[in-house]
Design a protein around this motif. Structure first.
Motif, PDB file in Angstrom:
ATOM      1  N   GLN A  74      27.818  72.675  31.199  1.00 49.43           N
ATOM      2  CA  GLN A  74      28.109  72.231  29.835  1.00 49.43           C
ATOM      3  C   GLN A  74      27.319  70.985  29.510  1.00 49.43           C
ATOM      4  OE1 GLN A  74      32.323  71.875  30.256  1.00 49.43           O
ATOM      5  NE2 GLN A  74      32.637  73.532  28.818  1.00 49.43           N
ATOM      6  N   LEU A  75      27.092  70.179  30.545  1.00 51.91           N
ATOM      7  CA  LEU A  75      26.407  68.920  30.327  1.00 51.91           C
ATOM      8  C   LEU A  75      25.020  69.114  29.729  1.00 51.91           C
ATOM      9  CD1 LEU A  75      27.278  66.664  33.353  1.00 51.91           C
ATOM     10  CD2 LEU A  75      27.698  66.254  30.948  1.00 51.91           C
ATOM     11  N   ASN A  77      24.212  70.816  27.413  1.00 53.57           N
ATOM     12  CA  ASN A  77      24.270  70.788  25.953  1.00 53.57           C
ATOM     13  C   ASN A  77      24.270  69.363  25.435  1.00 53.57           C
ATOM     14  OD1 ASN A  77      24.402  73.521  25.491  1.00 53.57           O
ATOM     15  ND2 ASN A  77      26.580  73.598  25.886  1.00 53.57           N
ATOM     16  N   LEU A  78      24.752  68.437  26.291  1.00 51.36           N
ATOM     17  CA  LEU A  78      24.849  67.057  25.854  1.00 51.36           C
ATOM     18  C   LEU A  78      23.604  66.251  26.171  1.00 51.36           C
ATOM     19  CD1 LEU A  78      28.295  65.424  26.454  1.00 51.36           C
ATOM     20  CD2 LEU A  78      27.113  65.856  24.345  1.00 51.36           C
ATOM     21  N   LEU A  79      22.864  66.664  27.192  1.00 50.90           N
ATOM     22  CA  LEU A  79      21.664  65.924  27.533  1.00 50.90           C
ATOM     23  C   LEU A  79      20.712  65.995  26.350  1.00 50.90           C
ATOM     24  CD1 LEU A  79      20.987  67.203  31.143  1.00 50.90           C
ATOM     25  CD2 LEU A  79      21.717  64.927  30.508  1.00 50.90           C
ATOM     26  N   GLY A  82      18.112  68.586  26.193  1.00 46.49           N
ATOM     27  CA  GLY A  82      18.311  69.195  27.502  1.00 46.49           C
ATOM     28  C   GLY A  82      17.677  70.558  27.669  1.00 46.49           C
TER      29      GLY A  82
END
Lengths: 448, 292, 126
Positions: A74-75, A77-79, A82
């Motif tokens: 999921q991370l 998507n936040l990077l 990314g």
């Protein structure tokens, strides 16, 4: 930019093994390139070039898993940026990894100009054009090949069930089919190849970037809520507990599933006997790949039953034999049918069938030996065994008359199988379950 | 009045036929530390995922720093940090490589803080991630979020696997972070005592709705337990404003009430000819009573 | 310096308020004495600094504490009036409630209770 470089560093140098493989591959390729400028072509240099390219490729083999893991996290998507940066790093990896082969090929060709009389300027220009074309043709073909191989690697390393292996198999089948065709048809145009290459990479890129949206659409239309329901799964899974725990309770899945890539290949490809044998031998080893997780999974059995670890080993071994007999049976029948269909010599069949059996046996025991996880020693052994099998397969096909050598080699392989069984049995007697822990992360996300 | 960090209006989320969240409206202001409480399956993780734009709302609107959560530009993503419930670390990497990898995505990475915390939290920088225990991995996940110095930090059960010492260290670091009044923290946890220490606002998710979203102090002052001792018989059921539950026990009863006041006590005592003792409740007790 | 219980039904800021008030009234905190900074107290007890800030602000509004720019809060000087009677009575309100309740439970009449209180007061004078 920094992120992309960091990602590339992770792919090529994430672990010590990969660092070594990448470095060795790079050095060997450079050495071959330099040597080819001065020395004439020879099988040794050809082998060096091939090994260098393979080593470099293996050095980046962490890419599919790392990429897959980060993409699904999921991370990512936040990077910031990314997904895009991830994609760019993967594309650059493919482009880099595909480079050694065409480069060494071209350098070998360049040398070939020299001793042939006094070429006219037009001839030289034409020759240079041909070289450039060869470079781009080879490069684009190798790119596509590597890209698909990565996809296959991803399926095999990230999925932990038989269906996953099958998916990987299917991809490998397609991979081995398409480029072989190209190489066999030498009149393929450079532009056609470049276009193919560009289209493959572009479609993968687009698919990757749009995947979150597509998945959402899929959810909207009720296509699966993330639960793994592979084809052939019945509502009630029957079988002995041993088989269920080890994943060998349903051999028909793999047995019948093998048919798909093989039939695909018959439809699409042109094949010589050696390629077929080679192909089928690879297949025979997949059944054993499941054995690689046996050690870790059997811990539950040991807790529940009254068996000692040695007794456990023989139970597990028997379970795998029950499974493999089915799968092998189908494979052997397949071999015979194809053999008759393609009018392969009976001698070839006679030498080929034992090879299939040996392939399964060797890989099963190799898998059972993995009681301490996949470390350097085990990896090297696995690669060595695979190469040996492939070499014997090719030899059996090419020199079908030289029966004695082939029979001797196969006996040698049989002895190796016995040795591996002994080693596996020994290891199980002293098994330390804390050491054969499978990637916890992969288990946690096995539903993903 | 500064701009809200997160703004949600009539937010709902359904998965297929299953309605997980219904009609949520809330604001997260800079400086808030919000604790999210709820039973398992109440929708805590879904709410956090909606906030971060991982999944779109079925209806309603949610904005982070003024932007739609699904379309956060890169500049905003740099200001948001997330610690997921299950860590998403790369097992084959060494800790320092993992840190450097994530650091390469953020230009304002605070390397000093990360080094300092690695030492303070006992994280071996040269160990391989796959050899770390679950607690150590969780610490590393938290560290990765702190290194970003985010303006909005979202944590999903961050301390579930941490030992008491590690939890206290984490809390101290959060306190440090929250002294900066421009940052907001939203975290969900089952460890109610941690929330009581750290949160100034509480969200209680019950059956997909925000049962309570307000100050923790106000919650504690509002909900009290009454211990009723009567000479005569007490009725089976009682109708009181703000009554949440009523249980008869022998010649007495226990009641949980909301927004109780002194006048209410007197009126009640006169009406039922009894004595009333008021007990204020800790957050865990409140949570339990709300779900009985 | 303070004993704070985050799990109590009493909000943390209120606990802090009560304790500071008691310490000032009892003389434990002399006028001019510095209180721990918000950050230090927050880190020590691992609680939200805003809670402490709230308590300090309320105490400042009451006149009990003085704020100095860049320096920790201090107890207000003697000249800042002793809190009003009503405020002081408010402090023993909970204790009074307890006594009244106990009295009722033990069925002691109001007159008898007042007499007992008077006796206690006389005793403490000695």
């Amino acid at each position: 930019m920094k992120a992309v470089l960091r990602l590339l560093y992770t792919y090529f140098a994430g672990t010590l093994t990969h660092r070594i493989l990448s470095a060795v591959g790079l050095m060997v390729t450079i050495a071959t390139y330099v040597l080819l400028r001065t020395q004439p072509q020879s099988t040794l240099l050809g082998a060096m070039a091939f090994l260098g390219a393979v080593s470099f490729y293996l050095g980046s083999s962490m890419m599919p898993l790392t990429f897959g893991r980060m993409a699904r996290a999921q991370l990512s998507n936040l990077l910031p940026g990314g997904r895009v940066k991830l994609l760019v790093s993967a594309l650059i990896t493919v482009l880099l990894v595909a480079l050694p082969m065409p480069v060494t090929l071209v350098s070998g060709l360049l040398v070939a100009i020299g001793p042939y009389g006094h070429p006219t300027p037009e001839q030289i220009a034409q020759f240079h054009r041909a070289i450039i074309e060869t470079f781009w043709t080879t490069y684009s073909v190798v790119i596509v090949f590597c890209a698909w191989l990565y996809v296959a690697l991803w399926f095999i390393t990230s999925k932990r069930n038989t269906w996953g292996f099958l998916q990987g198999l299917i991809v490998i089948a397609v991979v081995l089919v398409a480029p072989t065709r190209n190489i066999v048809l030498p009149n393929s145009l450079m532009w056609w190849d470049l276009t193919q290459c560009a289209v493959t990479l572009a479609s993968f890129a687009v698919l990757f970037l749009l995947w979150p949206r597509l998945r959402l659409l899929g959810q909207h239309w009720g296509l699966g809520t993330g639960s793994r329901d592979w084809p052939g799964k019945r509502s009630r899974v029957r079988g002995r507990e041993v088989d269920l725990l080890l994943g060998t309770s349903n051999p028909w899945l793999l047995a019948v599933g093998q048919l798909v890539p093989v039939l695909l290949a018959t439809r699409i490809g042109y094949y010589s006997a050696s390629v077929w044998l080679f192909y089928l031998t690879i297949f025979s080893t997949v059944a054993g790949a499941i054995a690689g997780r046996a050690a870790e999974r059997s811990r539950v059995l040991w807790l529940r039953g009254e068996w000692s670890t040695v007794q456990l080993f023989s139970r597990v071994e028997r379970s795998f034999w029950r499974h493999n007999v089915c799968v092998l049976g189908i494979l052997v029948i397949l071999m015979v049918v194809i053999g008759r269909y393609r009018d392969l010599p009976v001698v070839l069949l006679a030498t080929g069938l034992p090879l299939l059996v040996l392939g399964t046996v060797l890989s099963t025991y190799l898998g059972l030996m993995l009681t301490r996880g996949l470390r350097l020693a085990e990896s090297v052994l696995a690669v060595a065994v695979m190469l040996a099998l492939m070499a014997v397969a090719v030899l059996a096909a090419r020199n079908a008359d030289d029966l004695l050598t082939i029979v001797l080699l196969e006996c040698g392989l049989a002895v190796m199988a016995l040795a591996l069984r002994y080693a596996a049995r020994n290891r199980w007697a002293h098994i330390d379950w804390m050491q054969c822990r499978v990637d916890r992360a992969l288990i946690g996300r096995s539903a993903a | 009045m500064s701009n809200p960090t997160v703004q949600a209006e009539h937010l709902s989320k359904a998965f297929g036929h299953k309605q997980v969240l219904r009609d949520l409206s809330f604001n997260v202001m800079p400086g808030d530390v919000i604790g999210v409480l709820g039973k398992n399956g109440a929708g805590k993780t879904t709410l956090l995922e909606l906030m971060l734009g991982f999944t779109p709302p079925s209806s309603g609107d949610i904005r982070v720093f003024g932007h739609e959560s699904r379309q956060l530009p890169g500049a905003i993503k740099k200001r948001v940090g997330f610690v997921p419930q299950q860590d998403e670390l790369l097992d084959s990497l060494v800790v320092s490589d993992q840190l450097n990898l994530i650091a390469s995505f953020y230009p304002h990475w605070d390397k000093e803080l990360v080094d300092q915390l690695c030492a303070a939290w006992d994280i071996n920088v040269s160990a391989r991630v796959k050899t770390m225990s679950v607690g150590e991995r969780q610490k590393l996940s938290i560290l990765l979020a702190f290194g970003q110095r985010p303006d909005l930090l979202v944590l999903d059960e961050p301390v579930a696997s941490l030992d008491p010492l590690a939890r206290r260290q984490f809390l101290e670091q959060l306190v440090e972070l929250s002294t900066d009044a421009s940052r907001a923290v939203v975290f969900s946890s089952h460890i109610v005592s941690d929330i009581e220490r750290l949160a100034n606002r509480i969200w209680i998710l019950k059956e997909g709705r925000l049962y309570w979203h307000g100050e923790l102090d106000a919650l504690k002052e509002s909900i009290v337990r009454l211990h009723v001792q009567a000479t005569g018989a007490l009725p089976e059921r009682v109708d009181l404003p703000g009554l949440l539950s009523w249980r008869r026990q022998g010649s007495g009863a226990t009641a949980i009430v909301k927004d109780w006041s002194q006048q209410s006590t007197q009126a009640f005592q006169e009406q039922f000819k009894c004595d009333v003792r008021i007990e204020s409740l800790g957050l865990e007790e409140i949570f339990l009573e709300l779900h009985r | 310096m303070f004993i704070l219980n985050p799990q109590s039904g009493v909000p943390i800021y209120r606990q802090l308020l009560d304790q500071v008030r008691r310490m000032v009234s009892s003389g434990q905190l002399q006028p001019g004495a510095a209180l721990p900074s918000i950050r230090d107290l927050a880190l020590l007890h691992a609680i939200n600094p805003m809670t402490i800030s709230k308590a300090y602000s309320l105490l400042e509004a009451e006149g009990l504490l003085e704020r100095h720019r860049g320096k920790p809060m201090t107890v207000a000087g003697q000249s800042a009036a002793r809190p009003q009677l009503s405020k002081r009575l408010q402090q023993i309100e909970p204790l009074l409630e307890q006594v009244v309740l106990a009295g009722r439970q033990l069925q002691i009449s109001e007159v008898e209770l007042a007499a007992a209180l008077h006796r206690k007061w006389e005793e403490s004078d000695e």
